[in-house]
Design a protein around this motif. Structure first.
Motif, PDB file in Angstrom:
ATOM      1  N   ALA A   1       0.823  -1.216   0.000  1.00 33.97           N
ATOM      2  CA  ALA A   1       0.000   0.000   0.000  1.00 33.97           C
ATOM      3  C   ALA A   1       0.855   1.264   0.000  1.00 33.97           C
ATOM      4  O   ALA A   1       0.349   2.352  -0.317  1.00 33.97           O
ATOM      5  CB  ALA A   1      -0.927   0.004   1.211  1.00 33.97           C
ATOM      6  N   PHE A   2       2.125   1.140   0.335  1.00 35.79           N
ATOM      7  CA  PHE A   2       3.015   2.301   0.362  1.00 35.79           C
ATOM      8  C   PHE A   2       3.558   2.570  -1.036  1.00 35.79           C
ATOM      9  O   PHE A   2       3.903   1.641  -1.769  1.00 35.79           O
ATOM     10  CB  PHE A   2       4.177   2.060   1.337  1.00 35.79           C
ATOM     11  CG  PHE A   2       3.745   1.911   2.771  1.00 35.79           C
ATOM     12  CD1 PHE A   2       3.537   3.025   3.557  1.00 35.79           C
ATOM     13  CD2 PHE A   2       3.539   0.659   3.317  1.00 35.79           C
ATOM     14  CE1 PHE A   2       3.139   2.900   4.871  1.00 35.79           C
ATOM     15  CE2 PHE A   2       3.139   0.513   4.630  1.00 35.79           C
ATOM     16  CZ  PHE A   2       2.928   1.636   5.418  1.00 35.79           C
ATOM     17  N   ASN A   3       3.636   3.854  -1.389  1.00 34.06           N
ATOM     18  CA  ASN A   3       4.157   4.277  -2.693  1.00 34.06           C
ATOM     19  C   ASN A   3       5.283   5.287  -2.461  1.00 34.06           C
ATOM     20  O   ASN A   3       5.123   6.497  -2.673  1.00 34.06           O
ATOM     21  CB  ASN A   3       3.045   4.901  -3.535  1.00 34.06           C
ATOM     22  CG  ASN A   3       1.948   3.914  -3.865  1.00 34.06           C
ATOM     23  OD1 ASN A   3       2.118   3.042  -4.701  1.00 34.06           O
ATOM     24  ND2 ASN A   3       0.819   4.051  -3.196  1.00 34.06           N
TER      25      ASN A   3
ATOM     26  N   GLN B   1       2.089  -4.302 -12.554  1.00 32.80           N
ATOM     27  CA  GLN B   1       1.051  -3.683 -11.732  1.00 32.80           C
ATOM     28  C   GLN B   1       1.633  -2.581 -10.856  1.00 32.80           C
ATOM     29  O   GLN B   1       0.999  -1.531 -10.644  1.00 32.80           O
ATOM     30  CB  GLN B   1       0.375  -4.756 -10.861  1.00 32.80           C
ATOM     31  CG  GLN B   1      -0.765  -4.231 -10.000  1.00 32.80           C
ATOM     32  CD  GLN B   1      -1.880  -3.640 -10.827  1.00 32.80           C
ATOM     33  OE1 GLN B   1      -2.205  -4.148 -11.896  1.00 32.80           O
ATOM     34  NE2 GLN B   1      -2.491  -2.576 -10.336  1.00 32.80           N
ATOM     35  N   ALA B   2       2.844  -2.801 -10.345  1.00 32.87           N
ATOM     36  CA  ALA B   2       3.493  -1.762  -9.548  1.00 32.87           C
ATOM     37  C   ALA B   2       3.796  -0.526 -10.395  1.00 32.87           C
ATOM     38  O   ALA B   2       3.685   0.612  -9.917  1.00 32.87           O
ATOM     39  CB  ALA B   2       4.778  -2.302  -8.928  1.00 32.87           C
ATOM     40  N   VAL B   3       4.154  -0.731 -11.663  1.00 29.17           N
ATOM     41  CA  VAL B   3       4.393   0.405 -12.560  1.00 29.17           C
ATOM     42  C   VAL B   3       3.091   1.184 -12.787  1.00 29.17           C
ATOM     43  O   VAL B   3       3.074   2.428 -12.763  1.00 29.17           O
ATOM     44  CB  VAL B   3       4.978  -0.090 -13.896  1.00 29.17           C
ATOM     45  CG1 VAL B   3       5.092   1.063 -14.894  1.00 29.17           C
ATOM     46  CG2 VAL B   3       6.343  -0.726 -13.682  1.00 29.17           C
ATOM     47  N   LYS B   4       1.993   0.457 -12.991  1.00 32.36           N
ATOM     48  CA  LYS B   4       0.694   1.129 -13.176  1.00 32.36           C
ATOM     49  C   LYS B   4       0.307   1.914 -11.932  1.00 32.36           C
ATOM     50  O   LYS B   4      -0.213   3.041 -12.027  1.00 32.36           O
ATOM     51  CB  LYS B   4      -0.374   0.097 -13.512  1.00 32.36           C
ATOM     52  CG  LYS B   4      -0.204  -0.567 -14.866  1.00 32.36           C
ATOM     53  CD  LYS B   4      -1.319  -1.560 -15.125  1.00 32.36           C
ATOM     54  CE  LYS B   4      -1.146  -2.224 -16.489  1.00 32.36           C
ATOM     55  NZ  LYS B   4      -2.218  -3.223 -16.763  1.00 32.36           N
ATOM     56  N   THR B   5       0.556   1.330 -10.771  1.00 33.35           N
ATOM     57  CA  THR B   5       0.257   2.040  -9.526  1.00 33.35           C
ATOM     58  C   THR B   5       1.111   3.291  -9.393  1.00 33.35           C
ATOM     59  O   THR B   5       0.628   4.353  -8.967  1.00 33.35           O
ATOM     60  CB  THR B   5       0.499   1.103  -8.325  1.00 33.35           C
ATOM     61  OG1 THR B   5      -0.300  -0.084  -8.472  1.00 33.35           O
ATOM     62  CG2 THR B   5       0.124   1.792  -7.029  1.00 33.35           C
ATOM     63  N   PHE B   6       2.387   3.189  -9.760  1.00 33.62           N
ATOM     64  CA  PHE B   6       3.285   4.347  -9.706  1.00 33.62           C
ATOM     65  C   PHE B   6       2.790   5.471 -10.615  1.00 33.62           C
ATOM     66  O   PHE B   6       2.788   6.657 -10.234  1.00 33.62           O
ATOM     67  CB  PHE B   6       4.692   3.897 -10.102  1.00 33.62           C
ATOM     68  CG  PHE B   6       5.669   5.021 -10.284  1.00 33.62           C
ATOM     69  CD1 PHE B   6       6.114   5.754  -9.204  1.00 33.62           C
ATOM     70  CD2 PHE B   6       6.148   5.343 -11.551  1.00 33.62           C
ATOM     71  CE1 PHE B   6       7.020   6.803  -9.377  1.00 33.62           C
ATOM     72  CE2 PHE B   6       7.041   6.377 -11.730  1.00 33.62           C
ATOM     73  CZ  PHE B   6       7.474   7.104 -10.638  1.00 33.62           C
TER      74      PHE B   6
ATOM     75  N   ALA C   1      -0.982  10.755  -7.624  1.00 31.55           N
ATOM     76  CA  ALA C   1      -1.145  12.196  -7.856  1.00 31.55           C
ATOM     77  C   ALA C   1       0.197  12.885  -8.068  1.00 31.55           C
ATOM     78  O   ALA C   1       0.300  13.831  -8.863  1.00 31.55           O
ATOM     79  CB  ALA C   1      -1.889  12.826  -6.679  1.00 31.55           C
ATOM     80  N   ALA C   2       1.240  12.420  -7.386  1.00 32.03           N
ATOM     81  CA  ALA C   2       2.564  13.034  -7.552  1.00 32.03           C
ATOM     82  C   ALA C   2       3.070  12.868  -8.985  1.00 32.03           C
ATOM     83  O   ALA C   2       3.679  13.792  -9.543  1.00 32.03           O
ATOM     84  CB  ALA C   2       3.552  12.413  -6.564  1.00 32.03           C
ATOM     85  N   TYR C   3       2.823  11.718  -9.578  1.00 31.08           N
ATOM     86  CA  TYR C   3       3.234  11.486 -10.973  1.00 31.08           C
ATOM     87  C   TYR C   3       2.466  12.408 -11.920  1.00 31.08           C
ATOM     88  O   TYR C   3       3.050  13.019 -12.825  1.00 31.08           O
ATOM     89  CB  TYR C   3       2.997  10.023 -11.327  1.00 31.08           C
ATOM     90  CG  TYR C   3       3.524   9.600 -12.680  1.00 31.08           C
ATOM     91  CD1 TYR C   3       4.781   9.041 -12.824  1.00 31.08           C
ATOM     92  CD2 TYR C   3       2.753   9.768 -13.825  1.00 31.08           C
ATOM     93  CE1 TYR C   3       5.264   8.657 -14.064  1.00 31.08           C
ATOM     94  CE2 TYR C   3       3.224   9.382 -15.073  1.00 31.08           C
ATOM     95  CZ  TYR C   3       4.481   8.825 -15.189  1.00 31.08           C
ATOM     96  OH  TYR C   3       4.950   8.456 -16.419  1.00 31.08           O
TER      97      TYR C   3
END
Length: 652
Positions: free
Chosen positions: A357-359, A411-416, A420-422
Motif C-alpha cells: 500500500a506504500f508508494n 502492476q506496480a508500474v501502473k500504480t506508480f 497524484a505526484a506522478y
C-alpha cells in the motif's frame, strides 16, 4: 299437461317418414359444418361471408332453415322424453326458506367461533411481536453497551501501552556510550550503526540499542493494532455521547502514537534496521496512515540529499550543474536513490510483505524531487526556451523510467503512474506551449520562404538532399524539405505530441501545394481572363524557365515524400501499433499524390508559354525579313535608273 308437438308433426310418433324409409336426416352438404355454431367465438357475419364464396345465398338459407327444423324437432323430443321430471320439478321446491334457515344457523355459529379464534390469535401475535421488539431492543442496547465497554477498554489499553512506551529509555548500554562518544555511526559513509551482527546485506545494528529499537517498534505495532480497533469502535458509535466525551482522549492517543511512530521510523531509516522499519511500516498500515510513513521517509531521507544536490547545482563553482539543466541533477539523484533509498524500496516491494500500500517512489522520492526543482530551478519547466525545455523534458522521462525500474511488476508500474505526484509532475511540462512555439518557428519559416511576387532560386546554387542524389533548385522547396525534416528531428520532436507533429507535417505539405496551385490558377486567369485568383502573383510574371524549376522541385518533393520521408517518420514512430503506422504512411502518400496532380497543369502552362515564345520569335523574324525585303525592292527600283556604263563601278 300434454306433451309438446312440433309443427307439422305426424301422429305416428317421434320418427318421421324419412326415418322409416332409412334416410339420414343429418345428411348435410360437405360445406355445411354445423359444429361451427357451437364454437364460443362464432361470428354469423363472418360465417356467411366465408360460405358465400362457395354457395348462393338461397341455398345457404334453405340449408339453414332445414337445420333449424331439425333442431326444433330435437328440442321437442328432448322435452317429451323428460316431461315427467320437468313437471315434478315445481312440486319438489317446497319449504325452501325453512331449509335456508336451518343451514344458516350452524354457519353463523361457525363464523362467530372463527372470529373469536382470530381475535385470540391476533392478540397472541401482538404479544409475541411486542416481546420480539423488546428483545431486539434489549439485544441492541446490550451490543451498544458492549461496544462502549470495549471502546473504553481498548482506549485504556492504548493509553497504558503509550505510557509504557514513553517510559522506555531512548538509548542504553553500548548504544548510549557510542552516541555520547561520537554519534553512533561506523564512519564508513553509509550511515549504518556500529553493532556486533549483520543481516548479510550490509545493514548492521547496535547490539543493545538495536534490541531496544526493535522492542519499541514491536510495541508500536501492537499499539497501532489496538488503535485500529479503537477507530473501528468509534466509527460504529460516533454519535453516542459516551464516545463524544472520549474524543479528546482518542485524539491525544492518536497524536502521541503518530509522534512516537514517526520518531521510531526515522531512527530505523537512519540506522537502516530492517526489523525496526518493517514493524513501523506494519504499524502505519494498521492505522491506515500510509501518508505518514511516506512523509517521514521523504523528510528524513530524500529531502536532505535532494536539497544538497540542488544547492550544489546552484553554486557558481560547479559549472556542470549550473543553469536550469536537469540531466546532471537527475544523475546524482538516481545515484543517491540507489545508495540511500533502495533498501526501503526492497522492504516495501518484498513478496508477501503486506506493505504494497506504500508508494515511496511517487509520494516520497518523486514528490520531493519535483518540489525541490520547482523551488530551485523554476526556469527548467519553462517552454520559453524550446531547446532547453526539450532537453529537460527528455531527461525527466529518463528519470521516470529509471524510477520505474525499481517496480517489481507491471502492476506496480501502473500504480506508480496512477499516483497524484506522478500526474502533478507530468502536468508541469506544458507541451502545448512548446509545440505552439515550434509551430510558429517551423511554419513561419515556410511562409516566409513562399514568395508572392516572384520565384527565388536556392541561395548558393542547388541544394543537395541528404542521402539522395536529388537537389532543390528553388529556395521555397529547400525550406519546405528542411521544415519537414525538422518536424521529426531529435532536437524538436516529442513522442507525447506525435499527433500534433504529424498534423504540422501535413499542413506544411498542404501549404506548399496550395501555393503552387494558387500560382497555376492565377496564371490560367491571366491568360484566359476568366475568373479570379489571389495568392499566386508569382506565376503571372514567371517565365518558362521558372516553371521548369517549379516542375522539377514538385516532382522531387513528391518522390522524396513517398520514399525517404515515409521511412523516416515510420522509424521515429516505431513504437506505435502497425495499424497506426500504416495510417500515417497513407496520409503522407495522399499528400504527395495531391502534389503530383499539379504536374500536368504545370506541363500545360509550360506548353502554352513555349508556344507563345515561339510565336513571338517567329513574329520578330518575320518583321525583320519584311524590312529587308522592302530595302531590296527599293534598291532594285533605283538600280534600273543607273546607266549601263556606270553599273560596273557600283558595288552591289
Amino acid at each position: 299437461m300434454a306433451a309438446v308437438e312440433a309443427p307439422g308433426m305426424v301422429s305416428m310418433g317421434p320418427t318421421n317418414v324419412a326415418a322409416l324409409f332409412g334416410d339420414d336426416v343429418d345428411t348435410q352438404p360437405l360445406w355445411f359444418k354445423k359444429d361451427a355454431f357451437s364454437d364460443p367465438d362464432f361470428e354469423p357475419d363472418e360465417y356467411i361471408t366465408d360460405l358465400r364464396r362457395f354457395v348462393p345465398l338461397e341455398t345457404l338459407r334453405a340449408e339453414l332453415g332445414s337445420h333449424l327444423s331439425v333442431l326444433k324437432n330435437e328440442l321437442v323430443e328432448l322435452i317429451n322424453r323428460d316431461y315427467t321430471d320437468f313437471v315434478n320439478l315445481s312440486t319438489k321446491l317446497v319449504d325452501v326458506d325453512g331449509a335456508v334457515l336451518r343451514m344458516r344457523m350452524p354457519l353463523t355459529e361457525l363464523r362467530s367461533k372463527l372470529v373469536s379464534v382470530r381475535e385470540s390469535v391476533g392478540s397472541s401475535l401482538s404479544l409475541l411481536q411486542d416481546g420480539l421488539r423488546r428483545r431486539a431492543h434489549a439485544i441492541s442496547a446490550r451490543q451498544i453497551l458492549e461496544l462502549l465497554l470495549d471502546t473504553a477498554h481498548v482506549l485504556s489499553k492504548v493509553e497504558k501501552l503509550l505510557l509504557e512506551l514513553t517510559a522506555m529509555p531512548e538509548e542504553d548500554g553500548p548504544a548510549a556510550a557510542a552516541a555520547a562518544s561520537g554519534g553512533g555511526s561506523n564512519e564508513n559513509g553509509d550511515g549504518i550503526a556500529n553493532g556486533t551482527h549483520s543481516d548479510g546485506n550490509g545493514n548492521s545494528d547496535a547490539d543493545e540499542g538495536g534490541r531496544l529499537e526493535e522492542s519499541r517498534s514491536r510495541l508500536l505495532e501492537r499499539i497501532a493494532s489496538e488503535m485500529n480497533r479503537l477507530k473501528f469502535y468509534r466509527a460504529r458509535a460516533e454519535d453516542m455521547p459516551f464516545i463524544q466525551n472520549m474524543e479528546k482522549r482518542i485524539a491525544a492517543a492518536d497524536g502521541t502514537l503518530a509522534t512516537h511512530l514517526r520518531r521510531c521510523l526515522e531512527g530505523g531509516l537512519e540506522k537502516r534496521c530492517k526489523k525496526v522499519i518493517y514493524h513501523c511500516l506494519r504499524a502505519y498500515a494498521a492505522i491506515d496512515d500510509t501518508t505518514g510513513a511516506e512523509e517521514a521517509f521523504r523528510v528524513s531521507i530524500v529531502s536532505p540529499f535532494v536539497q544538497q544536490i540542488l544547492q550544489q547545482s546552484s553554486s557558481k563553482g560547479i559549472a556542470a550543474l549550473a543553469g536550469d539543466g536537469l540531466d546532471k541533477v537527475y544523475e546524482q539523484v538516481l545515484t543517491r536513490i540507489e545508495t540511500d533509498c533502495r533498501f526501503l524500496l526492497e522492504i516495501a516491494y518484498a513478496a508477501n510483505s503486506g506493505l504494497h500500500a506504500f508508494n515511496f517512489l511517487s509520494n516520497s522520492v518523486l514528490k520531493e524531487v519535483h518540489a525541490a526543482i520547482v523551488k530551485a530551478k523554476p526556469g527548467a519547466f519553462s517552454p520559453g526556451k524550446p531547446a532547453a525545455f526539450l532537453c529537460n523534458y527528455k531527461a525527466s522521462l529518463q528519470f521516470l523510467s529509471a524510477l520505474e525500474e525499481y517496480c517489481p511488476s507491471q502492476q506496480a508500474v501502473k500504480t506508480f503512474r496512477s499516483q497524484a505526484a506522478y500526474s502533478d509532475f507530468m502536468k508541469q511540462w506544458n507541451l502545448s506551449v512548446y509545440f505552439t512555439l515550434r509551430f510558429q518557428e517551423i511554419a513561419g519559416a515556410l511562409d516566409t520562404a513562399l514568395p508572392s511576387g516572384s520565384l527565388t532560386e536556392a541561395q548558393g546554387g542547388p541544394v543537395k538532399v541528404e542521402n539522395d542524389t536529388s537537389e532543390f533548385l528553388l529556395h521555397s522547396s529547400a525550406v519546405l524539405w528542411k521544415s519537414l525534416q525538422r518536424c521529426w528531428h531529435d532536437d524538436v520532436f516529442i513522442p507525447t505530441v506525435a499527433d500534433k507533429f504529424l498534423r504540422l507535417t501535413l499542413q506544411l505539405i498542404s501549404r506548399y501545394t496550395l501555393w503552387i496551385s494558387a500560382g497555376l490558377n492565377a496564371r490560367k486567369v491571366n491568360i484566359t481572363g476568366v475568373g479570379t485568383a489571389s495568392g499566386g502573383e508569382w506565376a503571372t510574371t514567371a517565365t518558362i524557365e521558372d516553371f521548369v524549376l517549379v516542375r522539377h522541385d514538385v516532382d522531387v518533393v513528391a518522390r522524396l515524400l513517398e520514399s525517404q520521408y515515409i521511412d523516416r517518420v515510420v522509424a521515429v514512430l516505431a513504437s506505435m501499433p502497425a495499424e497506426s503506422l500504416s495510417g500515417v504512411a497513407q496520409c503522407i502518400r495522399q499528400s504527395a499524390q495531391k502534389l503530383r496532380e499539379l504536374l500536368p497543369m504545370i506541363a500545360d502552362i509550360m506548353k502554352e508559354l513555349l508556344a507563345e515564345k515561339s510565336q513571338e520569335e517567329f513574329g520578330r523574324q518575320l518583321t525583320k525579313y519584311n524590312v529587308k525585303a522592302r530595302e531590296i525592292s527599293s534598291y532594285v527600283s533605283l538600280w534600273q535608273f543607273v546607266a549601263p556604263a556606270e553599273r560596273q563601278s557600283v558595288d552591289i
